[in-house]
Design a protein around this motif. Structure first.
Motif, PDB file in Angstrom:
ATOM      1  N   CYS A 127       4.557  12.884   4.011  1.00 34.92           N
ATOM      2  CA  CYS A 127       5.792  12.416   4.645  1.00 34.92           C
ATOM      3  C   CYS A 127       6.273  11.112   4.038  1.00 34.92           C
ATOM      4  O   CYS A 127       5.526  10.417   3.337  1.00 34.92           O
ATOM      5  CB  CYS A 127       5.573  12.251   6.145  1.00 34.92           C
TER       6      CYS A 127
ATOM      7  N   ASN B 145      -6.897  11.002   2.767  1.00 39.35           N
ATOM      8  CA  ASN B 145      -8.050  10.359   3.388  1.00 39.35           C
ATOM      9  C   ASN B 145      -9.101  11.390   3.784  1.00 39.35           C
ATOM     10  O   ASN B 145      -8.893  12.607   3.629  1.00 39.35           O
ATOM     11  CB  ASN B 145      -7.631   9.463   4.564  1.00 39.35           C
TER      12      ASN B 145
ATOM     13  N   GLU C 247       8.774  12.398   8.875  1.00 38.06           N
ATOM     14  CA  GLU C 247       7.873  12.911   9.914  1.00 38.06           C
ATOM     15  C   GLU C 247       8.658  13.744  10.922  1.00 38.06           C
ATOM     16  O   GLU C 247       8.211  14.789  11.369  1.00 38.06           O
ATOM     17  CB  GLU C 247       7.183  11.747  10.632  1.00 38.06           C
TER      18      GLU C 247
ATOM     19  N   MET D 182     -22.161   5.869  16.897  1.00 32.51           N
ATOM     20  CA  MET D 182     -21.572   5.815  18.249  1.00 32.51           C
ATOM     21  C   MET D 182     -21.659   7.158  18.955  1.00 32.51           C
ATOM     22  O   MET D 182     -21.060   8.128  18.498  1.00 32.51           O
ATOM     23  CB  MET D 182     -20.108   5.375  18.168  1.00 32.51           C
TER      24      MET D 182
ATOM     25  N   TYR E  81     -16.636  -1.346  10.881  1.00 32.69           N
ATOM     26  CA  TYR E  81     -15.938  -0.109  11.238  1.00 32.69           C
ATOM     27  C   TYR E  81     -15.114   0.268  10.015  1.00 32.69           C
ATOM     28  O   TYR E  81     -14.519  -0.622   9.427  1.00 32.69           O
ATOM     29  CB  TYR E  81     -15.034  -0.396  12.456  1.00 32.69           C
TER      30      TYR E  81
ATOM     31  N   MET F 128      -8.345   5.163  21.492  1.00 34.04           N
ATOM     32  CA  MET F 128      -9.529   4.496  20.930  1.00 34.04           C
ATOM     33  C   MET F 128      -9.323   2.990  20.919  1.00 34.04           C
ATOM     34  O   MET F 128     -10.078   2.251  20.320  1.00 34.04           O
ATOM     35  CB  MET F 128      -9.755   4.968  19.487  1.00 34.04           C
ATOM     36  N   CYS F 129      -8.275   2.537  21.580  1.00 30.89           N
ATOM     37  CA  CYS F 129      -7.775   1.199  21.295  1.00 30.89           C
ATOM     38  C   CYS F 129      -7.448   0.482  22.606  1.00 30.89           C
ATOM     39  O   CYS F 129      -8.329  -0.085  23.245  1.00 30.89           O
ATOM     40  CB  CYS F 129      -6.567   1.409  20.394  1.00 30.89           C
TER      41      CYS F 129
ATOM     42  N   GLN G 295     -12.944  -2.336  24.062  1.00 30.23           N
ATOM     43  CA  GLN G 295     -13.909  -1.361  23.539  1.00 30.23           C
ATOM     44  C   GLN G 295     -15.319  -1.604  24.089  1.00 30.23           C
ATOM     45  O   GLN G 295     -16.263  -1.897  23.340  1.00 30.23           O
ATOM     46  CB  GLN G 295     -13.907  -1.385  22.008  1.00 30.23           C
TER      47      GLN G 295
ATOM     48  N   HIS H  93      -1.501  -0.659  16.274  1.00 28.40           N
ATOM     49  CA  HIS H  93      -0.521  -0.021  15.406  1.00 28.40           C
ATOM     50  C   HIS H  93       0.895  -0.425  15.798  1.00 28.40           C
ATOM     51  O   HIS H  93       1.195  -0.685  16.964  1.00 28.40           O
ATOM     52  CB  HIS H  93      -0.623   1.493  15.548  1.00 28.40           C
TER      53      HIS H  93
ATOM     54  N   TRP I 137       0.852  -1.205   0.000  1.00 33.61           N
ATOM     55  CA  TRP I 137       0.000   0.000   0.000  1.00 33.61           C
ATOM     56  C   TRP I 137       0.885   1.251   0.000  1.00 33.61           C
ATOM     57  O   TRP I 137       0.606   2.229  -0.686  1.00 33.61           O
ATOM     58  CB  TRP I 137      -0.881  -0.048   1.254  1.00 33.61           C
TER      59      TRP I 137
ATOM     60  N   GLY J 297      -0.281  11.731  11.308  1.00 36.12           N
ATOM     61  CA  GLY J 297      -0.819  10.481  10.773  1.00 36.12           C
ATOM     62  C   GLY J 297      -2.247  10.245  11.206  1.00 36.12           C
ATOM     63  O   GLY J 297      -2.841  11.048  11.936  1.00 36.12           O
ATOM     64  N   GLY J 298      -2.800   9.144  10.721  1.00 36.56           N
ATOM     65  CA  GLY J 298      -4.140   8.753  11.119  1.00 36.56           C
ATOM     66  C   GLY J 298      -5.231   9.377  10.280  1.00 36.56           C
ATOM     67  O   GLY J 298      -4.980  10.097   9.315  1.00 36.56           O
TER      68      GLY J 298
ATOM     69  N   ARG K  98     -13.587  -5.235  12.060  1.00 38.03           N
ATOM     70  CA  ARG K  98     -12.576  -5.018  11.022  1.00 38.03           C
ATOM     71  C   ARG K  98     -12.625  -6.226  10.098  1.00 38.03           C
ATOM     72  O   ARG K  98     -12.756  -7.355  10.572  1.00 38.03           O
ATOM     73  CB  ARG K  98     -11.180  -5.051  11.632  1.00 38.03           C
TER      74      ARG K  98
ATOM     75  N   ALA L 103       0.655  13.181   6.497  1.00 32.26           N
ATOM     76  CA  ALA L 103       0.114  11.908   6.012  1.00 32.26           C
ATOM     77  C   ALA L 103       0.885  11.379   4.818  1.00 32.26           C
ATOM     78  O   ALA L 103       1.695  12.087   4.214  1.00 32.26           O
ATOM     79  CB  ALA L 103      -1.348  12.099   5.631  1.00 32.26           C
TER      80      ALA L 103
ATOM     81  N   ASN M 216      -7.599  -0.576   9.698  1.00 33.01           N
ATOM     82  CA  ASN M 216      -8.363   0.517  10.300  1.00 33.01           C
ATOM     83  C   ASN M 216      -9.204   1.216   9.229  1.00 33.01           C
ATOM     84  O   ASN M 216      -9.987   0.574   8.563  1.00 33.01           O
ATOM     85  CB  ASN M 216      -7.447   1.484  11.045  1.00 33.01           C
TER      86      ASN M 216
END
Ligand SMILES: Nc1nc2c(c(=O)[nH]1)N[C@H]1C(S)=C(S)[C@@H](COP(=O)(O)OP(=O)(O)OC[C@H]3O[C@@H](n4cnc5c(=O)[nH]c(N)nc54)[C@H](O)[C@@H]3O)O[C@H]1N2
Ligand SMILES: Nc1nc2c(c(=O)[nH]1)N[C@H]1C(S)=C(S)[C@@H](COP(=O)(O)OP(=O)(O)OC[C@H]3O[C@@H](n4cnc5c(=O)[nH]c(N)nc54)[C@H](O)[C@@H]3O)O[C@H]1N2
Ligand SMILES: [Mo]
Length: 762
Positions: free
Chosen positions: A511, A496, A553, A736, A729, A183-184, A373, A407, A78, A465-466, A652, A492, A658
């Protein structure tokens, strides 16, 4: 397992095998990878090579010839795509148009090549020089109150970059450092720390060679950390027993064909993974584990009466734990009927699982998002620790607790200072090293940052990122409030959705990826990360970057910081950019115990272990001992059952990382060609009066009066417990509520969201 074989899970082949090889070649074709990409894969996760950008699973000291999996290969390919998302692309498409595209199509444009500024008048991104971008962002930040800004990180950035990002925030004047971890596994960072004093797991890879039983709660190994299947397969062959609790029949936890074994590939021979597999109700784990504890304590009583010999580890309990008696009394007082109702499992099944626990000398507990979660996720962690403590299964070889992080460097980021909680950071060391007074006021985590943005208190969001707006809850309100911010900056690799929702001043800064050469004044740079077992690894790559205009970065962080902060002789951004080894020296100076001889040890095979007090049975808890805790409820969902109300699990697929959707093939669950599905069992379909293939909507059933709805979902029969439904997700995130999170850590409770089914008007 539920006896409803006619429900989906059409995919009855083991995970791994030819399917995974096909998965890799499909993505290689789709991404039109650049020449040499496959050679890069060969060096993945090996000492002296580069570390996978996918999951945080450990990298062994003696790697397999190909120490990567289908999903690691997908993540690397990717990044190594030959497609480019250039200024010409942005000149052709304005942001309003791009908002109508699917997330998949945005990322399919390939790697970002130039720094871009958002121009409101034309609604387009226009190219900007790095100098101009840094200066403008610095000017904006200097005009803002530091505490009104947020510096987000997604868990990929290296230890070096993360350390400097956190240092930048503190020099500037805040602790607003939300991380994807919020979140994880924040539930772990808070919940596990509370009970054993360690915010991370106590196991190392060797323990998997010595354990006799492994208990899995809500971690989907086959999809999300496939390299873990190798030690599991080996453990299984040694006779280790595996017991799994998961509402979904996940293929990887049922059987595995090793794609690296020619014999297995040719013969189709598979290893069964789980001895027992229980489709626990979502949010029913506290009850299930308590049921096991009940059986262990009943057996203990019997065995003591009959043989004057203990089953539980009374010496360990006496010496190392706190509050056992209260816990034992609570377990005794909890009726089996309640345990069965809340877990959705039969007493006999839980007793069979507990028997495996009792018969194993060394037990490891594993968990993932299926535990963290939930509204009472931290109580599930506490309950699981109770079970392990009963037989002294923590702080011993072959035993322990092993939360599987997501991650690739999410755990390490916390280690080097990305935290909104100042008490977790050695502020004194920072003060000494850099001659300033670090802010001591607690910062915002992810949920608090969202609340701040909704309330208009947050004026700037910088994302290292993200894909924040896609990953968080309460999508509709959040997207609407987002544009009120003064400044948004996104660092990034690919375009996105979060890059299309912009503040008044907005920058998109591209980056280098980890698989690309990072050339600086002192030569090609090494970066480091920490895996889920607290081992630190160096990573270096020699591949030509996707564009000559990319910066690393670390360089981008330093560039912004330099333009924002007053000069400080102890803060040498240029020198640090020139040689990352100097940043590692600073990390060592800040955390001397964990990072002694950091630079000398970066390429230790298998990584170097930074230690864990709980593994040594040193308990950094309130009582100074490992804590038995009393769960306040057997239902971790945080809401009551009601007619027509379902617990929604957000899943997932095997074909995503993600918010990055690689494709529309959830091969291991047998769902192909679409993600717009609502999975439920046939009994629930009949009860709800919906038919296979019918298009429905889900609406929020949280009792807060807010209308939340996602439509266009095709009802698909699937083996699940009663009372729950499942869907993907991030598509379901609009359902949510922001307030629906773990009570202790504020981790959004994405595995039991209260919803109703509605006939879709479309
Ligand atoms: N290919 C791929 N790899 C990834 C990722 C990815 O998206 N794709 N994401 C990365 C990240 S950031 C993370 S955090 C990890 C996530 O990896 P995991 O921790 O495996 O997370 P999920 O797949 O979200 O959910 C895990 C499992 O929990 C189950 N579950 C749901 N509710 C419950 C419950 O109440 N009880 C129990 N016992 N189980 C339940 C689900 O059926 C699912 O199998 O993976 C990392 N690796
Ligand atoms: N409903 C629901 N919501 C969830 C979850 C769930 O299970 N259910 N899971 C939660 C979890 S566990 C997590 S971790 C979060 C994930 O939240 P995030 O970490 O914010 O999201 P990702 O999808 O991992 O981010 C993908 C983007 O990162 C950028 N990127 C990729 N590689 C690099 C790189 O090397 N450097 C930089 N700077 N950028 C890069 C790309 O632009 C890509 O589009 O989502 C959470 N949200
Ligand atoms: Mo995650």
């Amino acid at each position: 397992m539920r006896d409803d074989a006619d429900e989906t899970v059409h995919y009855d082949k083991p995970s791994g095998g030819w399917g995974s090889v096909r998965g890799i070649s499909l993505i290689a074709g789709k991404e039109k990878v650049s020449p040499g990409a496959l050679d890069t894969l060969r060096r993945q996760n090996k000492p002296g090579g580069f570390m996978c950008v996918s999951c945080a699973w450990a990298k062994p000291a003696s790697p397999h010839p190909f120490e990567f999996c289908e999903n690691g290969a997908k993540a690397t390919l990717w990044e190594l795509t030959s497609r480019r998302c250039t200024p010409e692309f942005f000149a052709e498409h304005n942001v309003a148009e791009l908002k109508t595209w699917r997330d998949y199509d945005l990322e399919q444009q390939g790697r970002l090549t130039h720094p871009m500024r958002y121009d409101h008048a034309s609604d387009k991104y226009v190219p900007v020089s790095w100098e101009e971008a840094f200066r403008a962002i610095g000017d904006e930040l200097r005009a803002l109150e530091p505490k009104s800004t947020v510096f987000y990180t997604s868990g990929r950035a290296s230890l070096e970059t993360s350390y400097l990002w956190a240092l930048f925030a503190r020099l500037y004047g805040h602790n607003n450092l939300p991380d994807s971890s919020n979140m994880c596994h924040e539930t772990t960072s808070v919940g596990l720390k509370k009970v054993i004093g360690s915010p991370v797991g106590t196991c190392v890879l060797d323990d998997f060679e010595k354990c006799d039983a492994i208990f899995f709660f809500g971690q989907n190994t086959g999809s999300n950390s496939p390299r873990f299947l190798h030690p599991l397969q080996e453990a299984k062959r040694r006779g280790c027993r595996i017991v799994t609790f998961n509402p979904v029949q996940e293929r990887g936890l049922i059987a595995f064909t090793n794609p690296q074994s020619p014999v297995e590939m040719v013969t189709g021979k598979e290893t069964e993974i789980s001895d027992l597999y229980f489709q626990v109700r979502p949010s029913g784990d506290i009850a299930a584990i308590l049921g096991m504890c009940k059986h262990v304590l009943a057996r203990e009583e019997r065995q003591w009466a009959e043989r004057q010999h203990h089953l539980i580890d009374v010496d360990f309990i006496a010496q190392h734990t706190h509050d056992f008696d209260a816990f034992a009394a609570m377990v005794k007082a909890t009726p089996w009927e309640e345990i069965e109702r809340e877990s959705g499992l039969a007493r006999a099944d839980l007793e069979a699982a507990a028997d495996i626990y009792c018969e194993a000398k060394n037990v490891i507990g594993i968990y993932g998002m299926g535990v963290t979660q939930h509204v009472h996720g931290s109580q599930t962690i506490g309950t699981l620790i109770n079970l392990l403590l009963l037989r002294g299964n923590i702080g011993r070889e072959g035993a322990g607790i092993s939360p599987v992080r997501g991650h690739s460097n999410v755990q390490g980021q916390r280690t080097v200072g990305i935290s909104e909680k100042p008490e977790l950071v050695p502020l004194d060391a920072l003060k000494k090293l850099y001659g300033f007074d670090p802010p001591t006021e607690k910062g915002m985590n992810t949920v608090e940052a969202c609340e701040g943005i909704l309330a208009g208190r947050v004026k700037a969001f910088l994302g290292l990122g993200g894909n924040f707006v896609r990953a968080i809850p309460e999508r509709e309100k959040m997207e609407a409030a987002w544009t009120d911010m003064r400044l948004t900056v996104q660092i990034a690799t690919k375009l996105n959705r979060s890059h299309l929702i912009n503040g008044q001043v907005a920058y998109l800064l591209p980056c280098l990826g980890r698989s690309e050469e990072d050339m600086q004044a002192s030569g090609a740079q090494i970066v480091t990360m920490e895996d889920t077992m607290s081992c630190i690894h160096g990573s270096i790559s020699r591949r030509t970057p996707a564009s000559e205009h990319l910066l690393s970065e670390l360089e981008i962080v330093a560039g912004i910081a330099k333009q924002t902060l007053p000069a400080n002789p102890k803060v040498q951004w240029d020198e640090w950019v020139g040689d990352y080894a100097k940043v590692r020296d600073l990390i060592e100076a800040t955390y001397p115990d964990e990072f002694a001889d950091f630079n000398a040890r970066v390429f230790t095979p298998g990584g170097f272990y930074r230690g864990n007090a709980a593994r040594e049975r040193v308990w950094k808890t309130e009582s100074g001992k490992a804590e038995f805790t009393l769960p306040e409820t057997l239902n971790a969902s945080g809401f009551d059952d009601a007619p027509g109300r379902y617990r929604l699990i957000t899943l997932r697929s095997n074909d995503q990382f993600n918010t990055t959707i690689y494709g529309y093939s959830d091969r291991l669950r047998g769902i192909e060609g679409t993600r717009d599905v609502l999975l439920m069992n046939r009994e629930e379909m009949a009860k709800a009066g919906v038919a296979e293939g019918q298009v429905v909507a889900l609406v929020s059933d949280a009792e807060d009066g807010v209308h939340r709805e996602v439509g266009g979902l095709v009802v698909t029969p699937f083996s699940l417990p009663n009372g729950c439904v499942a869907a993907y997700y991030p598509e379901m995130n609009p359902l949510m509520p922001l307030s629906h999170h773990d009570r202790l850590s504020k981790t959004p409770a994405a595995k039991s969201v209260p919803v109703r089914i509605k006939a879709d008007a479309r």
